[in-house]
Design an enzyme around this catalytic site. Structure first.
Site, PDB file in Angstrom:
ATOM      1  N   ILE A  78       0.845  -1.204   0.000  1.00 36.79           N
ATOM      2  CA  ILE A  78       0.000   0.000   0.000  1.00 36.79           C
ATOM      3  C   ILE A  78       0.878   1.252   0.000  1.00 36.79           C
ATOM      4  CG2 ILE A  78      -1.645   1.308   1.438  1.00 36.79           C
ATOM      5  CD1 ILE A  78      -2.713  -1.486   2.330  1.00 36.79           C
TER       6      ILE A  78
ATOM      7  N   PRO B  64      11.940  -9.585   3.687  1.00 39.26           N
ATOM      8  CA  PRO B  64      11.589  -8.205   4.034  1.00 39.26           C
ATOM      9  C   PRO B  64      10.362  -8.183   4.935  1.00 39.26           C
ATOM     10  CG  PRO B  64      11.634  -8.550   1.627  1.00 39.26           C
ATOM     11  CD  PRO B  64      11.684  -9.901   2.276  1.00 39.26           C
ATOM     12  N   SER B  65      10.111  -7.037   5.520  1.00 39.96           N
ATOM     13  CA  SER B  65       8.843  -6.850   6.231  1.00 39.96           C
ATOM     14  C   SER B  65       7.697  -6.997   5.234  1.00 39.96           C
ATOM     15  CB  SER B  65       8.816  -5.455   6.847  1.00 39.96           C
ATOM     16  OG  SER B  65       7.487  -5.124   7.190  1.00 39.96           O
ATOM     17  N   GLU B  66       6.617  -7.593   5.664  1.00 42.78           N
ATOM     18  CA  GLU B  66       5.443  -7.749   4.799  1.00 42.78           C
ATOM     19  C   GLU B  66       4.838  -6.391   4.447  1.00 42.78           C
ATOM     20  OE1 GLU B  66       6.018  -8.854   7.827  1.00 42.78           O
ATOM     21  OE2 GLU B  66       4.217  -8.974   9.078  1.00 42.78           O
TER      22      GLU B  66
ATOM     23  N   GLU C 173       8.657   3.031  23.124  1.00 39.97           N
ATOM     24  CA  GLU C 173       9.040   3.414  21.755  1.00 39.97           C
ATOM     25  C   GLU C 173       7.763   3.697  20.959  1.00 39.97           C
ATOM     26  OE1 GLU C 173      10.519   0.376  19.019  1.00 39.97           O
ATOM     27  OE2 GLU C 173      12.116   1.746  18.441  1.00 39.97           O
TER      28      GLU C 173
ATOM     29  N   TRP D 243      10.268  -2.402   8.469  1.00 36.90           N
ATOM     30  CA  TRP D 243       9.720  -1.697   7.317  1.00 36.90           C
ATOM     31  C   TRP D 243      10.234  -0.279   7.133  1.00 36.90           C
ATOM     32  CZ3 TRP D 243       7.794   2.036  10.227  1.00 36.90           C
ATOM     33  CH2 TRP D 243       7.107   1.734  11.407  1.00 36.90           C
ATOM     34  N   ASN D 244      11.068   0.185   8.016  1.00 41.05           N
ATOM     35  CA  ASN D 244      11.406   1.612   7.907  1.00 41.05           C
ATOM     36  C   ASN D 244      12.508   1.907   6.880  1.00 41.05           C
ATOM     37  OD1 ASN D 244      13.240   0.334   9.568  1.00 41.05           O
ATOM     38  ND2 ASN D 244      13.476   2.066  10.946  1.00 41.05           N
TER      39      ASN D 244
ATOM     40  N   ASP E  79       7.250   2.365  -1.536  1.00 41.86           N
ATOM     41  CA  ASP E  79       7.194   1.242  -0.586  1.00 41.86           C
ATOM     42  C   ASP E  79       6.939   1.732   0.845  1.00 41.86           C
ATOM     43  OD1 ASP E  79       7.374  -1.511  -0.346  1.00 41.86           O
ATOM     44  OD2 ASP E  79       9.559  -1.617  -0.396  1.00 41.86           O
TER      45      ASP E  79
ATOM     46  N   LYS F  76      21.669  -3.651  26.263  1.00 44.50           N
ATOM     47  CA  LYS F  76      20.456  -4.004  27.018  1.00 44.50           C
ATOM     48  C   LYS F  76      19.432  -4.637  26.056  1.00 44.50           C
ATOM     49  CE  LYS F  76      20.020  -0.044  29.495  1.00 44.50           C
ATOM     50  NZ  LYS F  76      19.759   0.864  30.615  1.00 44.50           N
TER      51      LYS F  76
ATOM     52  N   GLU G 176      18.998  -6.292  15.917  1.00 47.30           N
ATOM     53  CA  GLU G 176      18.936  -4.820  15.889  1.00 47.30           C
ATOM     54  C   GLU G 176      17.514  -4.453  16.255  1.00 47.30           C
ATOM     55  OE1 GLU G 176      21.224  -2.745  15.684  1.00 47.30           O
ATOM     56  OE2 GLU G 176      22.899  -3.879  14.858  1.00 47.30           O
TER      57      GLU G 176
HETATM   58  P1  NAD Z   1       8.525  -6.312  13.808  1.00 53.18           P
HETATM   59  O1  NAD Z   1       9.280  -6.839  14.967  1.00 53.18           O
HETATM   60  O2  NAD Z   1       7.057  -6.327  13.855  1.00 53.18           O
HETATM   61  O3  NAD Z   1       8.900  -7.136  12.477  1.00 53.18           O
HETATM   62  C1  NAD Z   1      10.233  -7.228  12.030  1.00 53.18           C
HETATM   63  C2  NAD Z   1      10.340  -8.408  11.076  1.00 53.18           C
HETATM   64  O4  NAD Z   1      10.234  -9.625  11.802  1.00 53.18           O
HETATM   65  C3  NAD Z   1       9.262  -8.472   9.994  1.00 53.18           C
HETATM   66  O5  NAD Z   1       9.865  -8.869   8.776  1.00 53.18           O
HETATM   67  C4  NAD Z   1       8.331  -9.548  10.508  1.00 53.18           C
HETATM   68  O6  NAD Z   1       7.611 -10.221   9.497  1.00 53.18           O
HETATM   69  C5  NAD Z   1       9.305 -10.491  11.174  1.00 53.18           C
HETATM   70  N1  NAD Z   1       8.747 -11.343  12.221  1.00 53.18           N
HETATM   71  C6  NAD Z   1       7.763 -11.049  13.099  1.00 53.18           C
HETATM   72  N2  NAD Z   1       7.563 -12.087  13.938  1.00 53.18           N
HETATM   73  C7  NAD Z   1       8.449 -13.053  13.602  1.00 53.18           C
HETATM   74  C8  NAD Z   1       8.736 -14.365  14.119  1.00 53.18           C
HETATM   75  N3  NAD Z   1       8.074 -14.860  15.149  1.00 53.18           N
HETATM   76  N4  NAD Z   1       9.726 -15.067  13.519  1.00 53.18           N
HETATM   77  C9  NAD Z   1      10.432 -14.552  12.486  1.00 53.18           C
HETATM   78  N5  NAD Z   1      10.188 -13.330  11.962  1.00 53.18           N
HETATM   79  C10 NAD Z   1       9.208 -12.591  12.509  1.00 53.18           C
HETATM   80  O7  NAD Z   1       9.122  -4.863  13.554  1.00 53.18           O
HETATM   81  P2  NAD Z   1       8.584  -3.714  12.574  1.00 53.18           P
HETATM   82  O8  NAD Z   1       7.278  -3.237  13.129  1.00 53.18           O
HETATM   83  O9  NAD Z   1       8.666  -4.189  11.178  1.00 53.18           O
HETATM   84  O10 NAD Z   1       9.702  -2.597  12.754  1.00 53.18           O
HETATM   85  C11 NAD Z   1       9.707  -1.678  13.798  1.00 53.18           C
HETATM   86  C12 NAD Z   1      10.649  -2.093  14.902  1.00 53.18           C
HETATM   87  O11 NAD Z   1      11.941  -2.351  14.370  1.00 53.18           O
HETATM   88  C13 NAD Z   1      10.852  -1.001  15.932  1.00 53.18           C
HETATM   89  O12 NAD Z   1      10.854  -1.544  17.237  1.00 53.18           O
HETATM   90  C14 NAD Z   1      12.215  -0.454  15.613  1.00 53.18           C
HETATM   91  O13 NAD Z   1      12.879   0.163  16.658  1.00 53.18           O
HETATM   92  C15 NAD Z   1      12.919  -1.660  15.128  1.00 53.18           C
HETATM   93  N6  NAD Z   1      14.050  -1.285  14.278  1.00 53.18           N
HETATM   94  C16 NAD Z   1      15.335  -1.445  14.745  1.00 53.18           C
HETATM   95  C17 NAD Z   1      16.416  -1.053  13.984  1.00 53.18           C
HETATM   96  C18 NAD Z   1      17.833  -1.224  14.471  1.00 53.18           C
HETATM   97  O14 NAD Z   1      18.738  -1.229  13.647  1.00 53.18           O
HETATM   98  N7  NAD Z   1      18.100  -1.352  15.750  1.00 53.18           N
HETATM   99  C19 NAD Z   1      16.201  -0.500  12.722  1.00 53.18           C
HETATM  100  C20 NAD Z   1      14.893  -0.352  12.270  1.00 53.18           C
HETATM  101  C21 NAD Z   1      13.829  -0.751  13.062  1.00 53.18           C
END
Ligand code: NAD
Length: 486
Positions: free
Chosen positions: A28, A177-179, A383, A152-153, A94, A453, A250
């Site tokens: 979307i 990738p993120s869905e 967060e 997804w960011n 995207d 942490k 991360e």
């Molecule tokens: P999310 O944790 O919901 O999803 C991240 C990824 O994990 C997605 O691809 C998702 O499909 C996958 N996933 C979810 N559950 C899973 C499971 N049980 N097994 C395997 N894969 C699984 O995160 P989001 O909402 O996409 O992103 C936002 C979060 O990411 C925020 O907390 C942000 O701080 C963090 N983030 C961290 C960094 C970093 O470098 N430290 C960078 C960007 C984002």
């Protein structure tokens, strides 16, 4: 808008493939809410193809001279740069991030990672350890097949930050990738083939958490690198532990940005803006707890609000736009919920806090600043991952350090002061993996990036990343016959 529907949902073994039996993934465009591509989550058959081809490609790839592997990565970096405009537009579609950001931050930083690790790997040799006749030598070996899972960011950057060091070390990677943002990583896989990588070396498979879970637990996988939330990190780390797999995590943050009374206030205001509103606040290392010394807080807030009022919110494909939408309706609603909680708990809303009246079809929120925030408020503890800044006051250095550290997160931290002794003293006491003095959120590939942490395990970028994508074989060489007791 240009057609962004890929030729297939997945890029596996050198080409696009699909299996319509997989669950639908709708891509979307966050600025309008319209569906711009339809993909399918990977079925077990697709996952099997990805794993089998990665195992095969990895053996072939690891046998090459490191300088040859590096050349492929550097060629891929060149192609990313040549195609920056097209890739930046795709990233904007995207994610909804403004094109003025994606033109400089996404494919560009991905290219930096490929160039850096491509250049570094041939000189990353083992060591010889003399033992007075006998000696030991070490070989840095690839781990095998690595899995990367993205948030997804920053879909393109995350794919590159994981794939570049992994591939440089002689691994193959399967990237999920993120869905929410499935498009950017497919281009990286395509470009690596153009650069000469063997088919199967970087496979991109789409999917929800179940696809991630299937990859993480497959016995052929040696390592998992996740960028995501702490909740997901816990699950993935635990699943990887069963097979004793290597991990890099991360995860999220709630990082402090501390502004002392002697700071360059305009520079600190710029940093606070960048640390909270860039990418509509969807940056893990954001400095969302802005501690400002009471002596300069009124001046700081006045300048901050005045400048924030000038932000250009609009169509992210317009180069003049500075603030775009959030990535999804769900994320916008989550952030609006935090804004309501901030108001209810007594924080003072200085600016923003609304869906901009002119942009109500996409997932927009105005840059939002709360003052009079206290440490116990929800907006200061959790967060938010949206354009919401919390400004808190302080007077004493020791007190602000204690308060900055009073969180389970530890991704990043920043300090603004003209007093360099104080800057280093404070940074030394802050519990954070990635710190800045008199700037914020600059993450060059040359510098290690990661958290302490609950914010993570391991480091991305820099030489340190090589340690997380390789293992050391230690070889003892005897130069004389072996004696035994009997
Ligand atoms: P999310 O944790 O919901 O999803 C991240 C990824 O994990 C997605 O691809 C998702 O499909 C996958 N996933 C979810 N559950 C899973 C499971 N049980 N097994 C395997 N894969 C699984 O995160 P989001 O909402 O996409 O992103 C936002 C979060 O990411 C925020 O907390 C942000 O701080 C963090 N983030 C961290 C960094 C970093 O470098 N430290 C960078 C960007 C984002």
């Amino acid at each position: 808008m240009r057609d962004v529907q890929p030729a297939g949902s997945h890029f596996v073994d050198g080409h696009y493939i699909d299996d319509p039996a997989g669950r639908l993934i709708e891509c979307i465009y966050p600025a309008t809410g319209e569906v711009v591509a339809r993909l399918h989550s990977a079925t077990p058959a697709i996952i099997e193809l990805a794993l089998a081809s990665a195992v095969r490609a990895q053996k072939e790839w690891a046998a090459l001279r490191p300088v040859v592997r590096g050349r492929v990565l550097r060629k891929a970096a060149d192609i990313l740069r040549e195609r920056n405009q097209e890739l930046s537009e795709l990233e904007t579609i995207d994610t909804g991030k403004p094109i003025q950001e994606t033109l400089v931050a996404d494919a560009a930083s991905g290219a930096d990672a490929l160039e850096y690790f491509g250049g570094l790997i041939a000189s990353d040799t083992g060591e010889t350890i003399p033992l007075g006749g006998d000696f030991v030598y070490t070989i840095r070996e690839a781990l095998g097949v690595c899995v990367g899972i993205g948030a997804w960011n920053y879909p393109t950057q995350i794919a590159c930050w994981k794939a570049a060091p992994a591939l440089a070390c002689g691994n193959a990677m399967i990237f999920k990738p993120s869905e929410t943002t499935p498009l950017g990583a497919l281009k990286l896989a395509e470009i690596l083939i153009l650069a000469g990588a063997p088919a199967g070396l970087l496979n991109v498979v789409q999917g929800y958490s179940d696809v991630g879970g299937a990859l993480v637990t497959d016995p052929r996988v040696a390592k998992v690198s996740l960028t995501g939330s702490i909740g997901t990190g816990r699950k993935v780390y635990a699943a990887a532990a069963d097979g004793m797999r290597h991990v890099t995590m991360e995860l999220g943050g709630k990082s402090p940005l501390i502004i002392f009374e002697d700071a360059d206030i305009d520079s600190a205001v710029s940093a606070a803006i960048n640390a909270n509103f860039y990418s509509s606040g969807q940056v893990c290392s954001n400095g969302t707890r802005v501690f400002v010394h009471d002596a300069v807080r009124p001046t700081f807030l006045a300048r901050l609000v005045k400048r924030t009022a000038n932000a250009i919110i609009g169509d992210p494909l317009d180069e003049a736009t500075q603030v775009g939408p959030l990535v999804s309706e769900a994320q916008r609603n989550k952030v609006l919920g935090y804004i309501e909680t901030g108001k209810t708990e007594g924080a003072k809303l200085l600016i923003g806090g609304r869906v901009p009246p002119s942009q109500n079809s996409g997932f927009y929120i105005e840059p939002t600043i709360f003052a009079d925030v206290t440490d116990d408020m929800t907006i200061a503890r959790e967060e938010i991952f949206g354009p919401v800044m919390s400004v808190l006051g302080f007077t004493e250095e020791t007190d602000v350090i204690t308060r900055a550290n009073a969180t389970q997160f530890g991704l990043a931290a920043g300090v603004f002061t003209a007093d360099m002794a104080r800057a280093h003293r404070v940074i030394a006491k802050l519990e954070a993996g990635t710190c800045w003095i008199n700037t914020y959120n600059i993450t060059p590939v040359e510098a290690p990036f990661g958290g302490v942490k609950l914010s993570g395990v391991g480091r991305e970028n820099s030489r340190a990343a090589l340690d997380h994508y390789s293992q050391i074989k230690s070889v003892y060489v005897a130069m004389s016959p072996v004696a035994a007791a009997y």
